[in-house]
Design an enzyme around this catalytic site. Structure first.
Site, PDB file in Angstrom:
ATOM      1  N   LYS A  26      54.035   7.757 -49.473  1.00  0.00           N
ATOM      2  CA  LYS A  26      55.239   7.942 -50.733  1.00  0.00           C
ATOM      3  C   LYS A  26      54.592   8.200 -52.091  1.00  0.00           C
ATOM      4  CE  LYS A  26      58.312   9.497 -49.174  1.00  0.00           C
ATOM      5  NZ  LYS A  26      58.685  10.540 -48.622  1.00  0.00           N
ATOM      6  N   HIS A  83      47.133  12.326 -45.389  1.00  0.00           N
ATOM      7  CA  HIS A  83      47.341  10.263 -45.700  1.00  0.00           C
ATOM      8  C   HIS A  83      45.738   9.234 -45.046  1.00  0.00           C
ATOM      9  CE1 HIS A  83      50.692  11.135 -47.494  1.00  0.00           C
ATOM     10  NE2 HIS A  83      51.630  11.746 -46.724  1.00  0.00           N
ATOM     11  N   SER A 113      61.053   4.117 -51.278  1.00  0.00           N
ATOM     12  CA  SER A 113      60.697   5.655 -51.120  1.00  0.00           C
ATOM     13  C   SER A 113      60.971   6.586 -49.399  1.00  0.00           C
ATOM     14  CB  SER A 113      59.749   6.662 -51.553  1.00  0.00           C
ATOM     15  OG  SER A 113      59.586   7.520 -51.691  1.00  0.00           O
TER      16      SER A 113
HETATM   17  N1  LIG Z   1      57.302  15.948 -60.764  1.00  0.00           N
HETATM   18  C1  LIG Z   1      57.682  14.450 -59.925  1.00  0.00           C
HETATM   19  N2  LIG Z   1      58.021  13.091 -60.790  1.00  0.00           N
HETATM   20  C2  LIG Z   1      58.418  12.325 -60.223  1.00  0.00           C
HETATM   21  N3  LIG Z   1      58.454  11.877 -58.987  1.00  0.00           N
HETATM   22  C3  LIG Z   1      58.212  13.193 -57.809  1.00  0.00           C
HETATM   23  C4  LIG Z   1      57.585  14.641 -57.889  1.00  0.00           C
HETATM   24  N4  LIG Z   1      57.929  14.739 -57.321  1.00  0.00           N
HETATM   25  C5  LIG Z   1      58.038  14.366 -56.307  1.00  0.00           C
HETATM   26  N5  LIG Z   1      57.922  12.607 -56.378  1.00  0.00           N
HETATM   27  C6  LIG Z   1      58.534  11.513 -55.964  1.00  0.00           C
HETATM   28  O1  LIG Z   1      57.052  11.849 -54.945  1.00  0.00           O
HETATM   29  C7  LIG Z   1      58.276  11.072 -53.931  1.00  0.00           C
HETATM   30  C8  LIG Z   1      57.196  11.804 -52.554  1.00  0.00           C
HETATM   31  O2  LIG Z   1      55.481  11.340 -52.682  1.00  0.00           O
HETATM   32  P1  LIG Z   1      54.972  11.914 -51.395  1.00  0.00           P
HETATM   33  O3  LIG Z   1      55.429  13.509 -52.060  1.00  0.00           O
HETATM   34  O4  LIG Z   1      53.990  11.332 -51.647  1.00  0.00           O
HETATM   35  O5  LIG Z   1      55.924  11.796 -50.294  1.00  0.00           O
HETATM   36  S1  LIG Z   1      54.897  12.000 -48.710  1.00  0.00           S
HETATM   37  O6  LIG Z   1      54.295  11.596 -48.683  1.00  0.00           O
HETATM   38  O7  LIG Z   1      54.147  14.089 -48.400  1.00  0.00           O
HETATM   39  O8  LIG Z   1      56.475  12.454 -48.002  1.00  0.00           O
HETATM   40  C9  LIG Z   1      59.376  10.915 -53.884  1.00  0.00           C
HETATM   41  O9  LIG Z   1      60.071   9.718 -54.770  1.00  0.00           O
HETATM   42  P2  LIG Z   1      61.113   8.613 -54.613  1.00  0.00           P
HETATM   43  O10 LIG Z   1      62.374   9.854 -55.257  1.00  0.00           O
HETATM   44  O11 LIG Z   1      61.330   8.065 -55.045  1.00  0.00           O
HETATM   45  O12 LIG Z   1      61.853   8.691 -52.619  1.00  0.00           O
HETATM   46  C10 LIG Z   1      59.800  12.102 -54.434  1.00  0.00           C
HETATM   47  O13 LIG Z   1      61.253  11.856 -55.986  1.00  0.00           O
END
Ligand SMILES: Nc1ncnc2c1ncn2[C@@H]1O[C@H](COP(=O)(O)OS(=O)(=O)O)[C@@H](OP(=O)(O)O)[C@H]1O
Length: 271
Positions: A26, A83, A113
């Site tokens: 996340k 991860h 998240s």
């Molecule tokens: N382009 C862009 N801009 C801003 N935020 C973004 C973007 N892409 C992914 N996200 C946000 O990243 C969160 C998901 O994290 P991960 O991709 O690390 O998740 S995972 O570990 O692979 O399951 C999740 O955060 P939260 O919205 O706070 O839940 C996604 O919305």
């Protein structure tokens, strides 16, 4: 993922042009997978190739998510996403062979998240409420263990690796600068037009509507789209809508105890 498989990955032969994207869950994983895909593939930029970012940057430790991919037989240049904690990644990376990009995010937003992710992650063990999840997160009883250990492990061993650290909040504040940093780390030059496309297609709005980049193509037995979106909010400071004052104070105290000696600063909110 089995422990045996993770152990075997320690001995993976690393190539000089390998790129490993590593995150605590996340923290911006899919976002950086998308950025890497866009930077390295013109077909991804101009939409002529329809390949999921998860295939372009496959999981190191979940080969089953990529049709049981055999990393050893992949052509170069390879990209990986993981991860894993610092102690578990391929040992050859420690010889500064290959490149590591480690993305971190302020842990309060990570926790929020993560808490919502359990709603859509079919296999996740569900917490009945946030109070329960808060304790679990602090105790490291979530996938990938304690956030504090993960970040500390990578950060304190930084001199062993050819590593670039990125922060989610910096990406929110100025995505273009982050993309430039990644290009420079990878030794890739993009002209202004290509750079504009990367920044546009890596925006939250574009990714939310792009099934190649937003996990909408994930099997339903892993992500239940009816229950929520993987691309949830993408904001800095959303933790304020969930944590109580007491939980925030507890968190700050633990953060100070565990991370206070490191020269690491996080952006907790953007006004
Ligand atoms: N382009 C862009 N801009 C801003 N935020 C973004 C973007 N892409 C992914 N996200 C946000 O990243 C969160 C998901 O994290 P991960 O991709 O690390 O998740 S995972 O570990 O692979 O399951 C999740 O955060 P939260 O919205 O706070 O839940 C996604 O919305």
């Amino acid at each position: 993922m089995t422990l045996e498989f993770v152990e075997s990955m320690k001995n993976l032969k690393v190539r000089n042009d390998d790129v490993f994207l590593v995150t605590y869950p996340k923290s911006g994983t899919i976002w950086t997978q998308q950025i890497l895909s866009l930077i390295t593939s013109e077909g991804h930029r101009n939409g002529t190739e329809k390949i999921n970012t998860n295939e372009r940057v496959p999981w190191l430790e979940f080969p089953q998510l990529n049709e049981n991919i055999d990393h050893n037989s992949r052509p170069s240049p390879r990209m990986f996403v993981s991860h894993l904690s610092e102690a578990f990644v391929p040992r050859e990376l420690k010889n500064k062979k290959g490149k590591v990009i480690y993305v971190m995010r302020n842990p309060k937003d990570v926790m929020k998240s993560f808490y919502h992710f359990q709603d859509i992650a079919v296999l996740a063990e569900k917490s009945p409420n946030f109070d329960h999840f808060f304790e679990k997160f602090l105790d490291g009883e979530v996938y990938a263990g304690k956030w504090f250990d993960h970040v500390r492990g990578w950060y304190t061993h930084k001199n062993d690796y050819n590593i670039l650290f990125l922060k989610y909040e910096d990406m929110i504040k100025d995505l273009r600068s982050t993309v430039k940093k990644v290009c420079s780390f990878l030794g890739i030059k993009l002209d202004d037009e290509a750079m504009d496309i990367v920044v546009k297609k890596a925006s939250f709005k574009e990714m939310k509507n792009d099934p190649l980049a937003n996990k909408d193509n994930m099997p339903e037995d892993l992500i239940d789209k009816k229950l929520g979106s993987f691309m949830r909010k993408g904001q800095v400071g959303d933790w304020k809508n969930l944590m109580t004052v007491a939980q925030n104070e507890t968190f700050d105290k633990i953060f100070q105890e565990k991370m206070g000696d490191l020269s690491l600063n996080f952006t907790w909110q953007i006004s």
